[in-house]
Design a protein around this motif. Sequence first.
Motif, PDB file in Angstrom:
ATOM      1  N   ASN A  51      67.190 -19.130  61.497  1.00 23.19           N
ATOM      2  CA  ASN A  51      65.814 -19.448  61.102  1.00 23.19           C
ATOM      3  C   ASN A  51      65.685 -20.863  60.573  1.00 23.19           C
ATOM      4  O   ASN A  51      64.780 -21.159  59.814  1.00 23.19           O
ATOM      5  CB  ASN A  51      65.341 -18.480  60.009  1.00 23.19           C
ATOM      6  CG  ASN A  51      65.242 -17.070  60.512  1.00 23.19           C
ATOM      7  OD1 ASN A  51      65.270 -16.843  61.716  1.00 23.19           O
ATOM      8  ND2 ASN A  51      65.144 -16.127  59.598  1.00 23.19           N
ATOM      9  N   ARG A  52      66.631 -21.740  60.909  1.00 23.57           N
ATOM     10  CA  ARG A  52      66.591 -23.076  60.304  1.00 23.57           C
ATOM     11  C   ARG A  52      65.278 -23.774  60.641  1.00 23.57           C
ATOM     12  O   ARG A  52      64.669 -23.535  61.687  1.00 23.57           O
ATOM     13  CB  ARG A  52      67.794 -23.898  60.755  1.00 23.57           C
ATOM     14  CG  ARG A  52      67.754 -24.316  62.192  1.00 23.57           C
ATOM     15  CD  ARG A  52      69.054 -24.959  62.617  1.00 23.57           C
ATOM     16  NE  ARG A  52      69.011 -25.271  64.045  1.00 23.57           N
ATOM     17  CZ  ARG A  52      69.235 -24.375  64.996  1.00 23.57           C
ATOM     18  NH1 ARG A  52      69.537 -23.128  64.669  1.00 23.57           N
ATOM     19  NH2 ARG A  52      69.145 -24.721  66.267  1.00 23.57           N
ATOM     20  N   ARG A  53      64.884 -24.636  59.725  1.00 24.84           N
ATOM     21  CA  ARG A  53      63.633 -25.389  59.887  1.00 24.84           C
ATOM     22  C   ARG A  53      63.796 -26.363  61.049  1.00 24.84           C
ATOM     23  O   ARG A  53      64.713 -27.194  61.078  1.00 24.84           O
ATOM     24  CB  ARG A  53      63.383 -26.150  58.588  1.00 24.84           C
ATOM     25  CG  ARG A  53      62.100 -26.939  58.560  1.00 24.84           C
ATOM     26  CD  ARG A  53      61.943 -27.592  57.205  1.00 24.84           C
ATOM     27  NE  ARG A  53      60.811 -28.517  57.216  1.00 24.84           N
ATOM     28  CZ  ARG A  53      59.548 -28.125  57.055  1.00 24.84           C
ATOM     29  NH1 ARG A  53      59.280 -26.861  56.867  1.00 24.84           N
ATOM     30  NH2 ARG A  53      58.580 -29.027  57.083  1.00 24.84           N
ATOM     31  N   ARG A  54      62.964 -26.267  62.034  1.00 25.58           N
ATOM     32  CA  ARG A  54      63.040 -27.141  63.197  1.00 25.58           C
ATOM     33  C   ARG A  54      61.664 -27.146  63.859  1.00 25.58           C
ATOM     34  O   ARG A  54      60.833 -26.269  63.556  1.00 25.58           O
ATOM     35  CB  ARG A  54      64.104 -26.623  64.172  1.00 25.58           C
ATOM     36  CG  ARG A  54      63.843 -25.210  64.662  1.00 25.58           C
ATOM     37  CD  ARG A  54      64.952 -24.712  65.568  1.00 25.58           C
ATOM     38  NE  ARG A  54      64.610 -23.409  66.122  1.00 25.58           N
ATOM     39  CZ  ARG A  54      64.857 -22.248  65.519  1.00 25.58           C
ATOM     40  NH1 ARG A  54      65.454 -22.219  64.340  1.00 25.58           N
ATOM     41  NH2 ARG A  54      64.505 -21.120  66.087  1.00 25.58           N
ATOM     42  N   PRO A  55      61.420 -28.162  64.702  1.00 29.01           N
ATOM     43  CA  PRO A  55      60.120 -28.174  65.378  1.00 29.01           C
ATOM     44  C   PRO A  55      59.908 -26.825  66.066  1.00 29.01           C
ATOM     45  O   PRO A  55      60.804 -26.314  66.728  1.00 29.01           O
ATOM     46  CB  PRO A  55      60.280 -29.302  66.409  1.00 29.01           C
ATOM     47  CG  PRO A  55      61.354 -30.172  65.862  1.00 29.01           C
ATOM     48  CD  PRO A  55      62.278 -29.281  65.101  1.00 29.01           C
ATOM     49  N   ASN A  57      59.495 -24.122  64.368  1.00 30.30           N
ATOM     50  CA  ASN A  57      59.691 -23.109  63.317  1.00 30.30           C
ATOM     51  C   ASN A  57      59.493 -23.766  61.956  1.00 30.30           C
ATOM     52  O   ASN A  57      60.393 -23.831  61.142  1.00 30.30           O
ATOM     53  CB  ASN A  57      61.074 -22.475  63.427  1.00 30.30           C
ATOM     54  CG  ASN A  57      61.227 -21.296  62.471  1.00 30.30           C
ATOM     55  OD1 ASN A  57      60.255 -20.590  62.198  1.00 30.30           O
ATOM     56  ND2 ASN A  57      62.432 -21.089  61.963  1.00 30.30           N
ATOM     57  N   LEU A  58      58.304 -24.302  61.717  1.00 34.31           N
ATOM     58  CA  LEU A  58      58.035 -25.006  60.463  1.00 34.31           C
ATOM     59  C   LEU A  58      57.383 -24.099  59.419  1.00 34.31           C
ATOM     60  O   LEU A  58      57.308 -24.465  58.254  1.00 34.31           O
ATOM     61  CB  LEU A  58      57.159 -26.228  60.722  1.00 34.31           C
ATOM     62  CG  LEU A  58      57.853 -27.361  61.500  1.00 34.31           C
ATOM     63  CD1 LEU A  58      56.877 -28.489  61.801  1.00 34.31           C
ATOM     64  CD2 LEU A  58      59.055 -27.907  60.724  1.00 34.31           C
ATOM     65  N   THR A  59      56.913 -22.944  59.812  1.00 30.75           N
ATOM     66  CA  THR A  59      56.355 -22.013  58.824  1.00 30.75           C
ATOM     67  C   THR A  59      56.913 -20.614  59.058  1.00 30.75           C
ATOM     68  O   THR A  59      57.298 -20.275  60.183  1.00 30.75           O
ATOM     69  CB  THR A  59      54.816 -21.915  58.928  1.00 30.75           C
ATOM     70  OG1 THR A  59      54.481 -21.604  60.279  1.00 30.75           O
ATOM     71  CG2 THR A  59      54.144 -23.194  58.503  1.00 30.75           C
TER      72      THR A  59
END
Lengths: 324, 526
Positions: A51-55, A57-59
């Motif tokens: 679930n790492r923050r990446r384009p 998956n920002l929210t």
Amino acid sequence: MTLLAMPFEVLPAAASATSGAVDLVVFLVFAVIGLVSLGVLLAMVVLVVRNRRRPGNLTGRGHDPATIWKTELGWCALTAVVFLCLFTLGAVTFDRIERVPTGPDVLDVAVTAKRWMWSFQHPSGRRELSQLHVPAGRVVRLHLSSEDVIHSFYVPAFRLKQDVVPGWLRTAWFRATAPGTYALACAEYCGTEHALMRADVVVMEPHVYDHWLAQGDDPRPPLAAAGRALFQKLDCGACHETRLRRRAPPLEGLYGRPVTLRDGSSVLADDDYLRRSILRPDADIVADYQGGVMPTYAGLVDDDELLLLVAYIRSLADAEGVSP
Amino acid sequence: MKSWLTTTDHKRIALLYLGTMTLFFTLGGLLATVIRVELATAASDLVTAETYNRLFTLHGVIMVFFFLIPSIPTFLGNYLLPLMLGAPDLAFPRLNLASWYVFVAGGLLTLTAMIAGGLDTGWTFYTPYSTTFSDSHVVLAVLGVFLAGLSSVFTGINFIVTTHRLRAPGLTWMRLPLFVWSLYATSLILVLATPVLAMTLLLVAIERGLQIGIFDPEVGGSPLLFQHFFWFYSHPAVYIMILPGMGVISELIPCFSRNRPFGYEFVAASSLAIAVFGFLVWGHHMFVAGQSYFASVVFSFLSFAVAVPSGVKVFSWLGTMHRGSVWLTTPMIYALGFVALFTIGGGTGLALAMLAVDVHLHDTYFVVAHFHTIMVGGMLMAYLGGLHFWWPKISGRLYSERWGRIAAYILLIGFLLTFLPQFLLGTQGLPRRTASYPPEYQFLQGLSSAGATILAVGYVLPGIYLLASLVRGRPAGDNPWGATGLEWQTTSPPPPHNFAAPPVVTDDPYDYPRAPQPTAIGAGHV
């Protein structure tokens, strides 16, 4: 238990009749802790990576309330069941290791703790300091008292620990399984040289022990005999041995049995009860007897002498009482 | 200077506490350093046994009463509670300032005891050693701790009243931040349990002075009575220390998962459940002290019961990361470190709650490792995580994120190397509080001391880069993490009385899916 011996020797080599049972419980609870901790760690790694923050998956995407309630309650139930099992296992084993065995073959040893040494007295009267010789395979019943602060009798190889509290007489027991020398340490902080308050428990083959015991040219009389002498010196028999049973309860067959008190409650006649009754006679008044008859012996007998008196009363455990 | 010493602004008082507690933490840490150097070798060679006993006693007293118990409530709690509630200040600003003065007075008394020759009873003050046998400065130290306790009661009352009375319009109980819930639960324990400690310590002082028989059997007292009294406070005190830490983690994980907390109601309720159950487990410190078999069984059972709500927390934190967008910043590294170490610390606590297991492990290094895992691994990680999370709000500056991450990883490694060997020392049967030890424990003790040096580096680093950020840090802006919560709606640092206009709450908390995106460095990408 080879698993526990690898790779660091997690527990010291087991050497008493109860240590195997304790080790099994320790092994089980450590396995549960290890599994749960690894599970949590693994879950975190997977969640952080997946679930790492990446384009894209920002929210976060929130949770379905119905799922939350179901999984939270399920989790509570699951942990509660596991915990209940662990609790039961611990309590049942505790009962087994705490219940002091009785019988004619029991070896009674008086233990006195004081800053910063352990002293021992065998039933034969032989005394030793910082070393306790016992036979293998026989139940050793310890009667522990402290002359000053709280100490704790701890033999890691026997998985045995019992605090020695001043003002109380505690009982503990072990049955060593293999000859050898085992460390005894004080586990309760007791002042400056607490770290050095250690002794050796030397476990010997029974015939070697008998030989060792015979060797001793200690002139002291056996514990119970010394207690008997003190009993006579203090003239305890004037009330406790008279045939007019109205003044004081008889002592024959008393040790280890329940005593009914005047207020209707019942108390076990163990070491601590006897000690208390000598020092504070009116703390527990036996049913059918009057209070205020016996004077306190606090200050008249010291801890060592108390152990002697208790040893004498203990020796009467199997004696026939004179019927009133 | 004078404006600081007479301030009633909760933010300034929080910073006064931060400064004072940092000093105490440094002192406690230096004492720990000497302890670890001494224990690097088996013999008692660096200091005498007498000095060693004073070192571990003061380390315990200072860390427990002057750092761990007040740390998060009086610093982060003081700073954030009014901000999170949308209030201009705490309900009793002057009581708040008084609490700091009382705390400082308690600290000075304890330091006086230390300079005058120290204290050698252990932080637990067990009788009859403390009342009759110790010839160290028991009365001074006890009065110092008494004052620290009084200060805690002031803080607890202030927090409870503030939470009841000063919530912003629309901020209902079920909209409160989880940190506020944990502070509320903590305050209940502070107010209800601390008086018992105060009474007990006064009785110790009175018995020492007047030889009346309360705890010393020689004069008719009972040493076990002391243990019941002491742990009736000191076990709940463990929850005083860890609950605010859990509250911090419950703020960090939603923010850096950009997600709603999983099971808000369960997390909030578990704080209260822990506070209530925490009062009923004290006897698990006395399984081998000679309390009745029946009492031991009941206390063992209740100790397992308190683990259920603790399990809810761990599970809910993981659930929050599920379906989230996980951003591994410095505060989040601390949060994840907390979750892992709290699981190990809590699990080993369960081992100690098992009756048969505790007989072997009680009063060994296993216990030392267990509570340091909860306190240092758990509570201190949460403290540092919270410090880093709210530092931009408090200082108005951003710190070096790169150094922040390096320090967090160093701390984790140092922690594991210091305390994992101590679990093994305990299972192998080494009693705690020993100035010297048999040579067979040398290897693990050496490993632990080596780990402590790494741990020390991890503590010094944040001190350097956080201070440097005050001078060189970029302005943080109002809301660098893109966090929800009222404290992020005002300026960094907030003005006196916090908000230009009183905020009104219209929504549930933690609406991260709809929150603004972070503005802090590196926020746009991974």
